[in-house]
Write a protein that holds these residues in place. Structure first.
Motif, PDB file in Angstrom:
ATOM      1  N   GLU A 147       8.883   8.910  -5.763  1.00  0.00           N
ATOM      2  CA  GLU A 147       9.738   9.264  -3.396  1.00  0.00           C
ATOM      3  C   GLU A 147      11.016   7.996  -3.797  1.00  0.00           C
ATOM      4  O   GLU A 147      12.000   8.924  -3.157  1.00  0.00           O
TER       5      GLU A 147
ATOM      6  N   GLU B  52       3.105   6.002   9.584  1.00  0.00           N
ATOM      7  CA  GLU B  52       3.919   4.458   9.096  1.00  0.00           C
ATOM      8  C   GLU B  52       4.897   3.417   9.610  1.00  0.00           C
ATOM      9  O   GLU B  52       5.010   1.924   9.702  1.00  0.00           O
TER      10      GLU B  52
ATOM     11  N   ARG C 249       0.679  -0.955  -0.202  1.00  0.00           N
ATOM     12  CA  ARG C 249      -0.170   0.077  -0.238  1.00  0.00           C
ATOM     13  C   ARG C 249       0.958   1.116   0.268  1.00  0.00           C
ATOM     14  O   ARG C 249       0.457   1.973  -0.629  1.00  0.00           O
ATOM     15  N   ILE C 250       1.267   1.373   0.685  1.00  0.00           N
ATOM     16  CA  ILE C 250       2.728   2.754   0.483  1.00  0.00           C
ATOM     17  C   ILE C 250       3.908   2.757  -0.104  1.00  0.00           C
ATOM     18  O   ILE C 250       4.119   3.746  -1.085  1.00  0.00           O
ATOM     19  N   TYR C 251       4.424   0.983  -0.467  1.00  0.00           N
ATOM     20  CA  TYR C 251       5.426   1.192  -1.823  1.00  0.00           C
ATOM     21  C   TYR C 251       4.821   1.717  -2.925  1.00  0.00           C
ATOM     22  O   TYR C 251       5.393   2.185  -3.827  1.00  0.00           O
ATOM     23  N   ASP C 252       3.682   1.282  -3.079  1.00  0.00           N
ATOM     24  CA  ASP C 252       2.914   1.662  -4.143  1.00  0.00           C
ATOM     25  C   ASP C 252       2.871   2.678  -4.735  1.00  0.00           C
ATOM     26  O   ASP C 252       3.280   3.601  -5.564  1.00  0.00           O
ATOM     27  N   ARG C 253       2.416   3.747  -3.885  1.00  0.00           N
ATOM     28  CA  ARG C 253       2.228   5.285  -3.413  1.00  0.00           C
ATOM     29  C   ARG C 253       3.700   6.198  -3.871  1.00  0.00           C
ATOM     30  O   ARG C 253       3.599   6.760  -4.653  1.00  0.00           O
ATOM     31  N   LYS C 254       4.703   5.741  -3.321  1.00  0.00           N
ATOM     32  CA  LYS C 254       5.626   6.154  -3.105  1.00  0.00           C
ATOM     33  C   LYS C 254       6.519   6.203  -4.641  1.00  0.00           C
ATOM     34  O   LYS C 254       7.089   6.680  -4.736  1.00  0.00           O
TER      35      LYS C 254
ATOM     36  N   SER D 118       5.256   5.007  -7.393  1.00  0.00           N
ATOM     37  CA  SER D 118       4.346   5.436  -7.884  1.00  0.00           C
ATOM     38  C   SER D 118       4.546   6.874  -7.977  1.00  0.00           C
ATOM     39  O   SER D 118       4.867   7.981  -9.856  1.00  0.00           O
ATOM     40  N   CYS D 119       4.703   8.051  -7.323  1.00  0.00           N
ATOM     41  CA  CYS D 119       4.639   9.164  -7.210  1.00  0.00           C
ATOM     42  C   CYS D 119       6.383   9.344  -7.720  1.00  0.00           C
ATOM     43  O   CYS D 119       7.261  10.920  -8.027  1.00  0.00           O
TER      44      CYS D 119
END
Length: 78
Positions: free
Chosen positions: A22, A64, A12-17, A19-20
């Motif tokens: 980061e 997190e 959940r966190i990995y995909d968000r970071k 994709s942007c």
């Protein structure tokens, strides 16, 4: 955390970071084997040292970090 698993929280966190832009996988400091296990083995939790490394390299917020650290099992609990 009986109704959650580490892989779900991690991705959940990995995909968000990712994709942007980061973070990138090669800078996580996570052994490839642990990443593969997260993808293929239900209930896999990396060792505490890996979780602590991820807290830094993934630039996690305090909330997190608390989620990730909640999966660390103390040796006397095993």
């Amino acid at each position: 955390m009986s109704n959650k698993n580490f892989a779900r929280e991690f991705f959940r966190i990995y995909d968000r970071k990712v994709s942007c832009g980061e973070i990138v996988f090669k800078n996580l400091g996570m052994p490839q084997n642990d990443f593969t296990m997260l993808c293929t083995t239900e209930g896999h939790v990396p060792p505490a040292e890996v979780i602590e490394t991820l807290c830094v390299t993934m630039k996690l917020s305090e909330d997190e970090k608390a989620i990730f650290r909640s999966f660390i099992v103390e040796e006397d609990e095993e």
